[in-house]
Design a protein around this motif. Structure first.
Motif, short mmCIF file in Angstrom:
data_model
loop_
_atom_site.label_atom_id
_atom_site.label_comp_id
_atom_site.label_asym_id
_atom_site.label_seq_id
_atom_site.Cartn_x
_atom_site.Cartn_y
_atom_site.Cartn_z
N GLU A 1 0.83 -1.20 0.00
CA GLU A 1 0.00 0.00 0.00
C GLU A 1 0.87 1.25 0.00
N TYR A 2 1.98 1.18 0.76
CA TYR A 2 2.86 2.33 0.81
C TYR A 2 3.49 2.59 -0.56
N MET A 3 3.97 1.53 -1.20
CA MET A 3 4.64 1.71 -2.49
C MET A 3 3.66 2.13 -3.57
N ALA A 4 2.38 1.88 -3.37
CA ALA A 4 1.40 2.24 -4.39
C ALA A 4 0.98 3.69 -4.30
N THR A 5 1.63 4.48 -3.41
CA THR A 5 1.24 5.88 -3.28
C THR A 5 1.70 6.71 -4.47
N ILE A 6 2.67 6.22 -5.26
CA ILE A 6 3.05 6.95 -6.49
C ILE A 6 2.03 6.61 -7.57
N LYS A 7 1.53 7.62 -8.23
CA LYS A 7 0.51 7.35 -9.24
C LYS A 7 0.97 7.86 -10.61
#
Lengths: 137, 255
Positions: free
Chosen positions: A130-136
């Motif tokens: 979830e943390y790594m998915a914060t880049i969009k």
């Protein structure tokens, strides 16, 4: 109950009975009961653990396999059993770590301790993803 | 205060992100800034187009106000990331030497200053992800070495350690339980005659206020020895055995 009867008892009762040294009926000073090795720790299971630890269905043997093994080891000294259980646990732990984040039938082979471990691994993996998915982009 | 169970045993990634913001990074200011004295760090005088090293939280704040430009750390150059990836592929048992907070810093730079990178941000992001995947694969291999005493994996980043911490700690604790169950130690029994002081007053005394409660009088303790000092154990053992032999005599030899 006659002398020499073999019965299944919860291990905590066996623990208490095996430590009482006095038999009120016959009056002799020997141990009241002799504790046999639990079904889950029978030699066939141990041999399976020795050859292929991750493949063994521990839940089928006992849902609390490792807790039982630890209790039993506390009661009786058994160096061979200790080594087998400890190495099997190390192998299974690294196997569980491989399976963290995956889903499949393997979960049904885990005992309660391993399930808890698997859940913890999955939770921290999820938090990381979830943390790594914060880049969009 | 009640804290969720998972936060008791490990950090949340967002908490590590917060900690990583205290690391320093180079920036190129766009305006003049006066030096500021802060508790812990001092912010230097900032001149436009002169590199300054500031904490990341400061850099983020300035970047959001369009007052600076990030200079991404060296290892975030595309060529260096490719070199790291090659190293990770080439060494199946060793990890490359990256910043302790490399994942968080990469995350921060990629989110707040993607326009300051020398290569397209997607390329950098994919390289970071690839490196992370190779390292993860290696840490899985490393888990095969786990035993109840130790698990050694050098140069893992904060986030990587954090991810495996609850799992490893719990697993090793259970392994220690097995080893402890197998080894039954003799219980330590203190005879009452050891400490005659206790018989006189019922109040238990805590700490080492009086010398009689110490096994060795403090005058004989080597005060020059500090925690962490290297001690030649063989010599020490010889001294100790010597001391043991001479116990009946009054006053042992000088330590």
């Amino acid at each position: 109950m006659n002398e020499g009867t073999i019965i299944d008892l919860p291990i905590w009762i066996a623990d208490v009975l095996s430590q009482s040294e006095y038999d009120p009926y016959s009056g002799n000073q020997e141990c009241f009961v002799t504790v046999k090795i639990p079904h889950a720790l029978k030699p066939s299971v141990l041999n399976a653990l020795k050859t292929d630890a991750p493949g063994v269905d521990l839940r089928y043997q006992s849902p609390l396999f490792f807790a039982l093994a630890i209790y039993y080891l506390e009661l009786f000294e058994d160096e061979e059993l200790e080594t087998i259980i400890a190495t099997a646990m190390a192998e299974r732990i690294s196997d569980i770590y491989d399976n963290v984040g995956r889903r499949g039938e393997f979960v049904h082979k885990y005992d309660e301790f391993e399930k808890m471990l698997y859940k913890k691994g999955c939770a921290s993996r999820r938090a990381y993803k979830e943390y790594m998915a914060t880049i969009k982009y | 205060m009640s804290v969720p169970a998972e936060q008791l045993e490990t950090f949340l990634p967002s908490e590590l992100h917060f900690m990583a913001e205290n690391e320093t990074i180079e920036i190129l200011p766009r305006r003049v800034g006066n030096p500021i004295k802060l508790a812990g760090t001092d912010l230097p005088l900032m001149h436009p187009l002169r590199k300054n090293r500031v904490p990341i939280w400061m850099a983020i704040a300035l970047k959001k106000q369009q007052r600076c430009q990030f200079v991404p750390p060296d290892w975030m150059e595309e060529s260096n990331l490719r070199r790291i990836l090659a190293f990770e592929h080439a060494n199946p048992t060793a990890f490359s030497n990256v910043d302790f907070h490399w994942l968080e810093i990469a995350q921060i730079v990629l989110t707040t200053a993607p326009d300051d990178l020398t290569s397209p941000p997607q390329v950098i992001r994919n390289l970071v992800r690839d490196i992370r995947e190779v390292r993860e694969q290696k840490s899985r291999q490393g888990m095969k070495e786990v035993n109840e005493n130790m698990l050694q994996m050098d140069r893992l980043g904060a986030l990587e350690i954090n991810e495996m911490r609850p799992f490893v700690v719990e697993g090793m604790e259970e392994m220690i339980k097995i080893r402890k169950a197998g080894k039954k130690e003799e219980p330590i029994i203190y005879s009452e005659s050891d400490n005659p002081e206790d018989d006189e007053d019922d109040e238990p005394t805590y700490g080492h206020d009086d010398e009689s409660s110490l096994a060795v009088p403090s005058s004989q303790l080597d005060s020059s020895l500090r925690y962490g000092d290297r001690v030649d154990t063989s010599e020490r053992r010889r001294e100790l055995s010597q001391w043991d032999d001479n116990v009946p005599q009054q006053g042992g030899p000088e330590w």
